[in-house]
Write an enzyme that holds these catalytic residues in place. Structure first.
Site, PDB file in Angstrom:
ATOM      1  N   SER A 184      -4.394 -32.895 105.139  1.00 11.27           N
ATOM      2  CA  SER A 184      -5.413 -33.891 105.491  1.00 11.27           C
ATOM      3  C   SER A 184      -5.706 -33.743 106.975  1.00 11.27           C
ATOM      4  O   SER A 184      -4.899 -33.161 107.717  1.00 11.27           O
ATOM      5  CB  SER A 184      -4.840 -35.291 105.224  1.00 11.27           C
ATOM      6  OG  SER A 184      -5.634 -36.292 105.818  1.00 11.27           O
ATOM      7  N   TYR A 226       1.813 -41.969 106.279  1.00 13.12           N
ATOM      8  CA  TYR A 226       0.988 -41.008 105.528  1.00 13.12           C
ATOM      9  C   TYR A 226       0.782 -39.751 106.377  1.00 13.12           C
ATOM     10  O   TYR A 226       0.951 -38.624 105.896  1.00 13.12           O
ATOM     11  CB  TYR A 226      -0.365 -41.639 105.159  1.00 13.12           C
ATOM     12  CG  TYR A 226      -1.311 -40.689 104.449  1.00 13.12           C
ATOM     13  CD1 TYR A 226      -1.043 -40.249 103.156  1.00 13.12           C
ATOM     14  CD2 TYR A 226      -2.480 -40.231 105.070  1.00 13.12           C
ATOM     15  CE1 TYR A 226      -1.918 -39.369 102.502  1.00 13.12           C
ATOM     16  CE2 TYR A 226      -3.354 -39.365 104.423  1.00 13.12           C
ATOM     17  CZ  TYR A 226      -3.066 -38.931 103.144  1.00 13.12           C
ATOM     18  OH  TYR A 226      -3.925 -38.070 102.498  1.00 13.12           O
TER      19      TYR A 226
HETATM   20  N1  LIG Z   1      -9.766 -38.371  99.338  1.00 13.10           N
HETATM   21  C1  LIG Z   1      -9.571 -38.126 100.611  1.00 13.10           C
HETATM   22  O1  LIG Z   1     -10.262 -38.681 101.480  1.00 13.10           O
HETATM   23  C2  LIG Z   1      -8.507 -37.145 101.054  1.00 13.10           C
HETATM   24  C3  LIG Z   1      -8.482 -36.763 102.396  1.00 13.10           C
HETATM   25  C4  LIG Z   1      -7.491 -35.885 102.829  1.00 13.10           C
HETATM   26  C5  LIG Z   1      -6.557 -35.411 101.948  1.00 13.10           C
HETATM   27  N2  LIG Z   1      -6.596 -35.811 100.648  1.00 13.10           N
HETATM   28  C6  LIG Z   1      -5.539 -35.294  99.756  1.00 13.10           C
HETATM   29  O2  LIG Z   1      -6.130 -34.719  98.615  1.00 13.10           O
HETATM   30  C7  LIG Z   1      -5.203 -34.754  97.537  1.00 13.10           C
HETATM   31  C8  LIG Z   1      -5.924 -35.222  96.282  1.00 13.10           C
HETATM   32  O3  LIG Z   1      -6.332 -36.553  96.448  1.00 13.10           O
HETATM   33  P1  LIG Z   1      -7.721 -37.117  95.906  1.00 13.10           P
HETATM   34  O4  LIG Z   1      -8.480 -37.564  97.105  1.00 13.10           O
HETATM   35  O5  LIG Z   1      -8.349 -36.208  94.949  1.00 13.10           O
HETATM   36  O6  LIG Z   1      -7.217 -38.471  95.203  1.00 13.10           O
HETATM   37  P2  LIG Z   1      -7.041 -38.898  93.667  1.00 13.10           P
HETATM   38  O7  LIG Z   1      -8.338 -38.810  92.951  1.00 13.10           O
HETATM   39  O8  LIG Z   1      -6.334 -40.211  93.718  1.00 13.10           O
HETATM   40  O9  LIG Z   1      -6.082 -37.771  93.103  1.00 13.10           O
HETATM   41  C9  LIG Z   1      -4.697 -37.784  93.270  1.00 13.10           C
HETATM   42  C10 LIG Z   1      -4.082 -37.002  92.141  1.00 13.10           C
HETATM   43  O10 LIG Z   1      -2.654 -36.951  92.337  1.00 13.10           O
HETATM   44  C11 LIG Z   1      -2.034 -37.221  91.101  1.00 13.10           C
HETATM   45  N3  LIG Z   1      -0.682 -37.761  91.290  1.00 13.10           N
HETATM   46  C12 LIG Z   1      -0.301 -38.862  91.956  1.00 13.10           C
HETATM   47  N4  LIG Z   1       1.024 -39.047  91.844  1.00 13.10           N
HETATM   48  C13 LIG Z   1       1.485 -38.008  91.075  1.00 13.10           C
HETATM   49  C14 LIG Z   1       2.759 -37.642  90.599  1.00 13.10           C
HETATM   50  N5  LIG Z   1       3.848 -38.361  90.868  1.00 13.10           N
HETATM   51  N6  LIG Z   1       2.863 -36.524  89.825  1.00 13.10           N
HETATM   52  C15 LIG Z   1       1.761 -35.789  89.528  1.00 13.10           C
HETATM   53  N7  LIG Z   1       0.528 -36.100  89.954  1.00 13.10           N
HETATM   54  C16 LIG Z   1       0.399 -37.197  90.721  1.00 13.10           C
HETATM   55  C17 LIG Z   1      -2.964 -38.188  90.390  1.00 13.10           C
HETATM   56  O11 LIG Z   1      -2.799 -38.113  88.980  1.00 13.10           O
HETATM   57  P3  LIG Z   1      -1.983 -39.126  88.038  1.00 13.10           P
HETATM   58  O12 LIG Z   1      -2.116 -40.484  88.631  1.00 13.10           O
HETATM   59  O13 LIG Z   1      -2.661 -38.953  86.712  1.00 13.10           O
HETATM   60  O14 LIG Z   1      -0.584 -38.595  88.040  1.00 13.10           O
HETATM   61  C18 LIG Z   1      -4.323 -37.633  90.781  1.00 13.10           C
HETATM   62  O15 LIG Z   1      -4.700 -36.626  89.873  1.00 13.10           O
HETATM   63  C19 LIG Z   1      -4.047 -35.622  97.998  1.00 13.10           C
HETATM   64  O16 LIG Z   1      -2.964 -34.807  98.389  1.00 13.10           O
HETATM   65  C20 LIG Z   1      -4.610 -36.360  99.193  1.00 13.10           C
HETATM   66  O17 LIG Z   1      -3.621 -36.756 100.115  1.00 13.10           O
HETATM   67  C21 LIG Z   1      -7.554 -36.634 100.168  1.00 13.10           C
END
Ligand SMILES: NC(=O)c1ccc[n+]([C@@H]2O[C@H](COP(=O)([O-])OP(=O)(O)OC[C@H]3O[C@@H](n4cnc5c(N)ncnc54)[C@H](OP(=O)(O)O)[C@@H]3O)[C@@H](O)[C@H]2O)c1
Length: 248
Positions: free
Chosen positions: A142, A156
Site C-alpha cells: 500500500s 496498518y
Molecule cells: N482498497 C484500497 O484502497 C487499498 C489500498 C492499498 C492497498 N490495498 C490492499 O489491497 C489488498 C486487497 O484489498 P481490496 O482493496 O481489494 O479489499 P477487499 O475487497 O476487502 O478484499 C480483501 C480480500 O481479502 C480476503 N481476506 C480477508 N481476510 C482473509 C483471510 N483470513 N484469508 C483469506 N482471505 C482473506 C477477502 O476475502 P474473504 O473475506 O472472502 O476471505 C477479500 O477477498 C489488501 O492487501 C489491501 O491491504 C487496498
C-alpha cells in the site's frame, strides 16, 4: 496471442476487489487461476464468469491465517494445474484506528492476514517454484507501506511496511532461483476494504480521500498484469500507484 498461456496463478483474497479483478485479468491473458478466500459463494461466481469467458479457474476456500490451509492452497493448485508460476499475495484487512483504544484483536488480525498469511502462502509456493527454477511473487502492499500518515494509522502501515521489507528480502534470497518479486503499493481503490473499519474516528478520517476520484480495482489488476508479463530477464520490483488527486 495471450501472454500467460500455460501459466498457473494463485490469487489470495480473490472474492472481491483487487484480487477478483486480478483473477479476471490474468485469466483473460490465458493463465489458469486458483482463486482463494473464505467466501466460497463469491469464488464460485467468479470461477463461473471466468469459465464462461473460456478461461480456466478453480475456487479454493482458504483462510490464509491458517498455515496448513495456506500450504493446502498451493498443493491444490499444483495437483489441479501442475505448477504454481505466479502467487499474488493480495488477501488483506485494513482495520484503521489509533493505538490507545484497546483494539488489540484488530491489530492481531491485521498482522495475521497481511503479514503471516503472506508468509505462509509464500513459504509453500517457494518450495514449488525452486523445484521448477522459476516463479513470480506479487505482494500487495500500500502507499501506507511507504509512508505513515495519521489517516492510514500506524498499525496498518506497520503491516504494510513489513510486506515491503519481507518482499525485498525475498527478492535477494530468490534471485538465483529465477524467482521474481514485485511489490504493488496502491493508493485509495474503490473496494470493500474500508467497510470493516470499526473505529468511527478512523472512518471519518478517510472520508475526504474517498470523495476524490479514486482508483478502480481493474487499475491495480492492470499494473499486476504488466509486472507478470515482462520477459524473464525483467524484474519489476515496485509499483506505487495513486489516484491522480490523492495528496499523500
Ligand atoms: N482498497 C484500497 O484502497 C487499498 C489500498 C492499498 C492497498 N490495498 C490492499 O489491497 C489488498 C486487497 O484489498 P481490496 O482493496 O481489494 O479489499 P477487499 O475487497 O476487502 O478484499 C480483501 C480480500 O481479502 C480476503 N481476506 C480477508 N481476510 C482473509 C483471510 N483470513 N484469508 C483469506 N482471505 C482473506 C477477502 O476475502 P474473504 O473475506 O472472502 O476471505 C477479500 O477477498 C489488501 O492487501 C489491501 O491491504 C487496498
Amino acid at each position: 496471442m495471450v501472454k500467460l498461456d500455460g501459466k498457473v496463478a494463485v490469487i489470495t483474497g480473490a472474492s472481491s476487489g483487487i484480487g477478483e479483478a486480478t483473477a479476471e485479468a490474468l485469466a483473460a491473458e490465458g493463465a489458469a487461476v486458483v482463486v482463494a478466500a473464505r467466501r466460497e459463494d463469491r469464488l464460485v461466481d467468479l470461477v463461473g464468469r471466468i469459465e464462461g469467458n473460456g478461461g480456466r479457474a478453480l475456487a479454493a476456500v482458504c483462510d490464509v491465517t491458517d498455515e496448513s490451509q495456506a500450504h493446502g492452497l498451493i498443493r491444490k493448485a499444483q495437483e489441479t494445474f501442475g505448477s504454481v508460476d505466479i502467487l499474488v499475495n493480495n488477501a488483506g484487512v485494513m482495520l484503521l484506528s489509533a493505538v490507545g483504544k484497546g483494539l488489540s484483536d484488530e491489530w492481531r488480525r491485521m498482522f495475521d492476514v497481511n503479514v503471516m498469511g503472506l508468509l505462509y502462502a509464500t513459504d509453500a509456493a517457494i518450495d514449488a517454484m525452486k523445484r521448477q527454477q522459476s516463479g513470480h511473487l506479487v505482494n500487495i502492499s500500500s502507499v501506507a507501506g511507504r509512508k505513515v500518515s495519521r489517516t492510514s494509522s500506524g498499525v496498518y502501515a506497520g503491516t504494510k511496511h513489513a510486506v515491503g521489507a519481507i518482499s525485498e528480502g525475498l527478492r535477494q534470497e530468490l534471485l538465483e532461483d529465477n524467482i521474481r518479486v514485485t511489490i504493488v503499493e496502491p493508493g485509495a481503490v474503490a473496494t470493500e476494504l474500508p467497510d470493516h473499519i470499526t473505529d468511527e474516528d478512523a472512518r471519518e478520517g478517510l472520508g475526504g480521500l474517498l470523495q476524490l476520484e479514486i482508483l478502480q480495482a481493474e487499475d491495480i489488476a492492470n499494473a499486476i498484469l504488466y509486472a507478470v508479463t515482462q520477459p524473464p530477464r525483467v524484474s519489476v520490483n515496485e509499483i506505487l500507484i495513486r489516484p491522480t488527486q490523492q495528496p499523500v
